[in-house]
Design a protein around this motif. Structure first.
Motif, short mmCIF file in Angstrom:
data_model
loop_
_atom_site.label_atom_id
_atom_site.label_comp_id
_atom_site.label_asym_id
_atom_site.label_seq_id
_atom_site.Cartn_x
_atom_site.Cartn_y
_atom_site.Cartn_z
N VAL A 185 0.80 -1.14 0.05
CA VAL A 185 0.06 0.09 0.20
C VAL A 185 0.77 1.21 -0.11
O VAL A 185 1.79 1.45 0.61
CB VAL A 185 -1.00 0.14 1.11
N LEU A 186 0.64 2.24 -0.74
CA LEU A 186 1.24 3.37 -0.99
C LEU A 186 0.71 4.39 -0.18
O LEU A 186 1.31 5.31 0.54
CB LEU A 186 1.80 3.99 -2.39
N SER A 187 -0.60 4.54 -0.15
CA SER A 187 -1.39 5.58 0.50
C SER A 187 -2.84 4.97 0.89
O SER A 187 -3.27 4.38 0.01
CB SER A 187 -1.44 6.67 -0.09
N ILE A 188 -3.44 5.50 1.83
CA ILE A 188 -4.61 5.33 2.16
C ILE A 188 -5.45 6.35 3.01
O ILE A 188 -4.66 7.08 3.58
CB ILE A 188 -4.79 3.81 3.21
N ASN A 189 -6.45 6.82 2.58
CA ASN A 189 -7.06 8.03 3.35
C ASN A 189 -8.68 7.65 3.38
O ASN A 189 -9.06 6.84 2.74
CB ASN A 189 -6.84 9.40 2.40
N GLU A 190 -9.06 8.21 4.61
CA GLU A 190 -10.69 8.29 4.80
C GLU A 190 -11.32 9.14 4.16
O GLU A 190 -10.95 10.45 4.31
CB GLU A 190 -10.71 8.25 6.56
N GLN A 191 -12.29 8.61 3.39
CA GLN A 191 -13.27 9.61 2.84
C GLN A 191 -14.71 9.70 3.40
O GLN A 191 -15.39 10.60 2.62
CB GLN A 191 -13.18 9.24 1.28
N SER A 192 -14.96 9.19 4.45
CA SER A 192 -16.04 9.76 5.10
C SER A 192 -15.69 9.89 6.49
O SER A 192 -14.69 9.86 6.78
CB SER A 192 -16.96 8.15 4.95
N ARG A 193 -16.67 10.00 7.26
CA ARG A 193 -16.80 10.28 8.79
C ARG A 193 -18.03 9.77 9.39
O ARG A 193 -19.06 9.44 8.83
CB ARG A 193 -16.82 11.95 9.14
N GLN A 194 -17.68 9.56 10.76
CA GLN A 194 -18.82 8.83 11.49
C GLN A 194 -19.93 9.71 11.44
O GLN A 194 -19.87 10.97 12.00
CB GLN A 194 -18.26 8.59 12.86
N GLN A 195 -21.01 8.98 11.15
CA GLN A 195 -22.37 9.84 11.56
C GLN A 195 -23.21 9.23 12.50
O GLN A 195 -23.34 8.31 12.79
CB GLN A 195 -23.32 9.76 10.06
N PRO A 196 -24.12 10.13 13.46
CA PRO A 196 -24.66 9.44 14.49
C PRO A 196 -25.80 8.55 13.91
O PRO A 196 -26.43 8.72 12.93
CB PRO A 196 -25.26 10.70 14.91
N VAL A 197 -26.07 7.63 14.58
CA VAL A 197 -27.10 6.58 14.02
C VAL A 197 -28.42 7.01 14.83
O VAL A 197 -28.90 6.85 15.95
CB VAL A 197 -26.90 5.24 14.67
N ALA A 198 -29.08 7.79 13.74
CA ALA A 198 -30.39 8.53 14.55
C ALA A 198 -31.51 8.56 13.54
O ALA A 198 -31.06 9.41 12.34
CB ALA A 198 -29.95 9.73 15.32
N TYR A 199 -32.55 8.48 13.84
CA TYR A 199 -33.77 8.91 12.67
C TYR A 199 -34.84 8.91 13.76
O TYR A 199 -34.91 8.33 14.88
CB TYR A 199 -33.77 8.33 11.61
N ARG A 200 -35.92 9.83 12.98
CA ARG A 200 -37.18 9.95 14.12
C ARG A 200 -37.95 8.72 14.04
O ARG A 200 -38.12 8.07 12.90
CB ARG A 200 -37.91 11.09 13.37
N ALA A 201 -38.64 8.66 15.03
CA ALA A 201 -39.55 7.33 15.26
C ALA A 201 -40.89 7.91 14.32
O ALA A 201 -40.79 8.91 13.94
CB ALA A 201 -39.86 7.23 16.54
N LYS A 202 -41.76 6.94 14.34
CA LYS A 202 -42.96 7.31 13.79
C LYS A 202 -43.83 8.37 14.43
O LYS A 202 -43.51 8.73 15.53
CB LYS A 202 -43.85 6.01 13.79
N SER A 203 -44.89 8.75 14.03
CA SER A 203 -45.72 9.60 14.74
C SER A 203 -46.34 9.09 15.91
O SER A 203 -46.56 8.00 16.14
CB SER A 203 -46.67 10.25 13.53
N MET A 204 -46.90 10.14 16.53
CA MET A 204 -47.35 9.60 17.88
C MET A 204 -48.65 8.91 17.77
O MET A 204 -48.96 7.74 18.56
CB MET A 204 -47.92 10.80 18.57
N ALA A 205 -49.38 8.95 16.53
CA ALA A 205 -50.62 8.10 16.42
C ALA A 205 -50.10 6.65 16.35
O ALA A 205 -50.65 5.76 16.45
CB ALA A 205 -51.47 8.76 15.09
N MET A 206 -49.12 6.47 15.58
CA MET A 206 -48.51 5.16 15.02
C MET A 206 -47.89 4.45 16.38
O MET A 206 -47.99 3.31 16.38
CB MET A 206 -47.53 5.36 13.75
N MET A 207 -47.14 5.39 17.16
CA MET A 207 -46.41 4.97 18.31
C MET A 207 -47.35 4.30 19.32
O MET A 207 -46.96 3.60 20.08
CB MET A 207 -45.48 6.04 18.69
N GLU A 208 -48.76 4.70 19.34
CA GLU A 208 -49.70 4.33 20.29
C GLU A 208 -49.90 2.77 20.13
O GLU A 208 -50.51 2.24 20.85
CB GLU A 208 -50.80 5.24 20.16
N SER A 209 -49.68 2.17 19.29
CA SER A 209 -49.75 0.84 18.83
C SER A 209 -48.59 0.13 19.01
O SER A 209 -47.60 0.32 18.47
CB SER A 209 -50.58 0.58 17.59
#
Length: 231
Positions: A185-209
């Motif tokens: 290997v001559l060179s290696i570089n990171e082309q991304s970065r750590q992203q938080p694992v997060a996304y919104r849950a369903k709406s309250m109406a759906m969460m009630e079930s």
């Protein structure tokens, strides 16, 4: 034998010219540059949301007492629901003047005192089962739930390893038709970065079930660029 200064200089020039000539006769290094990527699917294992309490009034001391009572009731409710103290942060507080506009003039009428509780828990049903109880306890607003993972860094590092392996496979595949092989290997570089694992849950109406309280999966992606010698 004593070598004069002039002869030393001539000898040094001769050696430099010889080294240059040898370097020029050597063929240039062949290399190949590729990109690799990998995605790891992670199931969120914790839920985060905030609960806020706001109160308007003229007496800031009285405001603080009222808000403090509601905050204490909400914290107790969260504790009784199995949420540990280390996953409840209730120190955030703000006080700001409240203005009203009349006849083009801005007039301060009173104050708004707000406190926010940050909640984290690994039971996804807590969000849907606590909504009404939190409102009754004095909550003014409850944020949408965020589904996260407790250790995203390790999953990202695992994805990085897989991305490097993917780059190596790509380079090997590209060299097969020309009957060449990979070198160091001559060179290696990171082309991304750590992203938080997060996304919104369903709406309250759906969460009630309870049948739809499912965390799903979230992809953690890593990308690298690698340059190899070619043999």
């Amino acid at each position: 034998m004593i070598i004069s200064f002039r002869n030393r200089v001539l000898l040094l020039i001769t050696l430099c010219l010889s080294a240059t000539a040898v370097a020029q006769t050597q063929p240039p290094q062949r290399s190949i540059s590729v990109q690799g990527s990998a995605t790891i699917l992670v199931v969120p294992n914790q839920l985060e949301f905030t609960v806020s309490v706001e109160q308007r009034g003229l007496d800031t001391k009285l405001l603080q007492q009222h808000v403090q009572k509601k905050i204490a009731d909400i914290v107790y409710l969260l504790q009784q629901s199995g949420i540990k103290d280390r996953n409840i942060q209730s120190m955030a507080m703000s006080l700001q003047p409240h203005y009203e506009y009349a006849d083009g003039k801005r007039t301060q009428t009173d104050f708004i005192l707000a406190r926010t509780i940050f909640v984290k828990h690994n039971d996804f049903t807590v969000y849907s089962t606590l909504m009404q109880a939190l409102i009754k306890a004095g909550a003014t607003t409850i944020s949408p739930a965020q589904l996260t993972h407790s250790n995203p860094k390790q999953h990202y590092l695992d994805a990085l390893k897989l991305a490097v392996e993917d780059a190596k496979k790509r380079a090997t595949t590209m060299l097969e038709p020309v009957q060449a092989s990979l070198g160091d290997v001559l060179s290696i570089n990171e082309q991304s970065r750590q992203q938080p694992v997060a996304y919104r849950a369903k709406s309250m109406a759906m969460m009630e079930s309870s049948t739809v309280d499912l965390p799903g999966e979230k992809g953690i992606e890593a990308r690298v660029g690698v340059t190899f010698l070619v043999r």
